[in-house]
Design a protein around this motif. Structure first.
Motif, PDB file in Angstrom:
ATOM      1  N   GLU A   1       3.581  46.274  54.559  1.00  0.00           N
ATOM      2  CA  GLU A   1       4.597  46.031  55.571  1.00  0.00           C
ATOM      3  C   GLU A   1       5.534  44.925  55.111  1.00  0.00           C
ATOM      4  N   GLY A   2       6.814  45.102  55.399  1.00  0.00           N
ATOM      5  CA  GLY A   2       7.797  44.078  55.092  1.00  0.00           C
ATOM      6  C   GLY A   2       8.156  43.966  53.616  1.00  0.00           C
ATOM      7  N   ARG A   3       7.732  44.906  52.789  1.00  0.00           N
ATOM      8  CA  ARG A   3       8.025  44.867  51.357  1.00  0.00           C
ATOM      9  C   ARG A   3       9.340  45.564  51.064  1.00  0.00           C
ATOM     10  N   ILE A   4       9.862  45.303  49.882  1.00  0.00           N
ATOM     11  CA  ILE A   4      11.086  45.953  49.427  1.00  0.00           C
ATOM     12  C   ILE A   4      10.802  46.677  48.127  1.00  0.00           C
ATOM     13  N   CYS A   5      11.626  47.673  47.829  1.00  0.00           N
ATOM     14  CA  CYS A   5      11.566  48.324  46.528  1.00  0.00           C
ATOM     15  C   CYS A   5      12.053  47.301  45.511  1.00  0.00           C
ATOM     16  N   SER A   6      11.264  47.068  44.473  1.00  0.00           N
ATOM     17  CA  SER A   6      11.607  46.068  43.462  1.00  0.00           C
ATOM     18  C   SER A   6      12.791  46.495  42.597  1.00  0.00           C
ATOM     19  N   PHE A   7      13.218  47.743  42.729  1.00  0.00           N
ATOM     20  CA  PHE A   7      14.284  48.257  41.886  1.00  0.00           C
ATOM     21  C   PHE A   7      15.612  48.399  42.618  1.00  0.00           C
ATOM     22  N   CYS A   8      15.581  48.868  43.874  1.00  0.00           N
ATOM     23  CA  CYS A   8      16.837  49.027  44.613  1.00  0.00           C
ATOM     24  C   CYS A   8      16.981  48.015  45.745  1.00  0.00           C
ATOM     25  N   GLY A   9      15.882  47.333  46.099  1.00  0.00           N
ATOM     26  CA  GLY A   9      15.931  46.301  47.127  1.00  0.00           C
ATOM     27  C   GLY A   9      15.850  46.806  48.550  1.00  0.00           C
ATOM     28  N   MET A  10      15.694  48.116  48.734  1.00  0.00           N
ATOM     29  CA  MET A  10      15.624  48.658  50.085  1.00  0.00           C
ATOM     30  C   MET A  10      14.287  48.302  50.723  1.00  0.00           C
ATOM     31  N   PRO A  11      14.302  47.896  52.003  1.00  0.00           N
ATOM     32  CA  PRO A  11      13.039  47.632  52.692  1.00  0.00           C
ATOM     33  C   PRO A  11      12.295  48.932  52.933  1.00  0.00           C
ATOM     34  N   GLY A  12      10.976  48.864  52.830  1.00  0.00           N
ATOM     35  CA  GLY A  12      10.189  50.068  53.017  1.00  0.00           C
ATOM     36  C   GLY A  12       8.773  49.759  53.422  1.00  0.00           C
ATOM     37  N   GLY A  13       7.930  50.745  53.274  1.00  0.00           N
ATOM     38  CA  GLY A  13       6.536  50.599  53.631  1.00  0.00           C
ATOM     39  C   GLY A  13       6.237  51.263  54.951  1.00  0.00           C
ATOM     40  N   PRO A  14       5.026  51.065  55.459  1.00  0.00           N
ATOM     41  CA  PRO A  14       4.628  51.694  56.722  1.00  0.00           C
ATOM     42  C   PRO A  14       5.611  51.363  57.840  1.00  0.00           C
ATOM     43  N   GLY A  15       5.868  52.360  58.661  1.00  0.00           N
ATOM     44  CA  GLY A  15       6.776  52.166  59.786  1.00  0.00           C
ATOM     45  C   GLY A  15       8.235  52.334  59.423  1.00  0.00           C
ATOM     46  N   THR A  16       8.508  52.706  58.163  1.00  0.00           N
ATOM     47  CA  THR A  16       9.889  52.950  57.740  1.00  0.00           C
ATOM     48  C   THR A  16       9.987  54.363  57.174  1.00  0.00           C
ATOM     49  N   ASP A  17      11.201  54.783  56.893  1.00  0.00           N
ATOM     50  CA  ASP A  17      11.415  56.089  56.271  1.00  0.00           C
ATOM     51  C   ASP A  17      11.316  56.020  54.754  1.00  0.00           C
ATOM     52  N   LEU A  18      11.021  54.843  54.215  1.00  0.00           N
ATOM     53  CA  LEU A  18      10.988  54.656  52.769  1.00  0.00           C
ATOM     54  C   LEU A  18       9.582  54.268  52.325  1.00  0.00           C
ATOM     55  N   PRO A  19       8.786  55.261  51.888  1.00  0.00           N
ATOM     56  CA  PRO A  19       7.455  54.907  51.397  1.00  0.00           C
ATOM     57  C   PRO A  19       7.555  54.119  50.091  1.00  0.00           C
ATOM     58  N   LEU A  20       6.682  53.145  49.932  1.00  0.00           N
ATOM     59  CA  LEU A  20       6.639  52.343  48.713  1.00  0.00           C
ATOM     60  C   LEU A  20       5.314  52.561  48.016  1.00  0.00           C
TER      61      LEU A  20
END
Length: 129
Positions: free
Chosen positions: A6-25
């Motif tokens: 939770e609360g993490r970002i993609c280390s490559f594009c900087g988009m926030p993601g993880g559980p509860g978002t549309d961006l799985p990390l």
């Protein structure tokens, strides 16, 4: 201790993601990567022209000052995320009763140095254990 995504970002594009978002990390060792970046990098790796281009120049060499400035906060956010992961891993080790001395040896520093870096923020004041 559970190390959360939770609360993490993609280390490559900087988009926030993880559980509860549309961006799985996915990832580990601090680096997190989203599916979009995996797809992008997979396409680059499978394309000989893209591989050749990536070997010629670094991306920032063709970026304007404004573009470089815009990326700087993402770089710092990724670095801070990696620092947070390091603290979480040390906290995990301490919960497993790994000594400060052993953690210090692994990091190539003294027990005191590793304790000063990690214990004060985690609340672990077991200086000798």
């Amino acid at each position: 201790m559970a190390i959360a995504r939770e609360g993490r970002i993609c280390s490559f594009c900087g988009m926030p993601g993880g559980p509860g978002t549309d961006l799985p990390l996915m990832g580990g060792l601090g680096a997190q990567i989203c599916a979009s970046c995996i797809t992008h990098f997979h396409a680059v790796v499978e394309d000989e022209a893209a591989i050749a281009e990536s070997r010629r120049a670094f991306p920032w060499e063709s970026m304007s000052d404004t573009e470089v400035l815009a990326v700087l906060p993402q770089i710092l956010a990724s670095a801070e995320q990696n620092q947070q992961f390091a603290h979480e891993w040390v906290e995990l080790l301490r919960e497993r009763n790994v000594s400060w001395a052993e953690i210090g040896r692994t990091l190539g520093v003294s027990r005191q140095a590793v304790w000063e870096r990690f214990a004060r923020k985690s609340g672990d004041n077991g200086a000798t254990a």
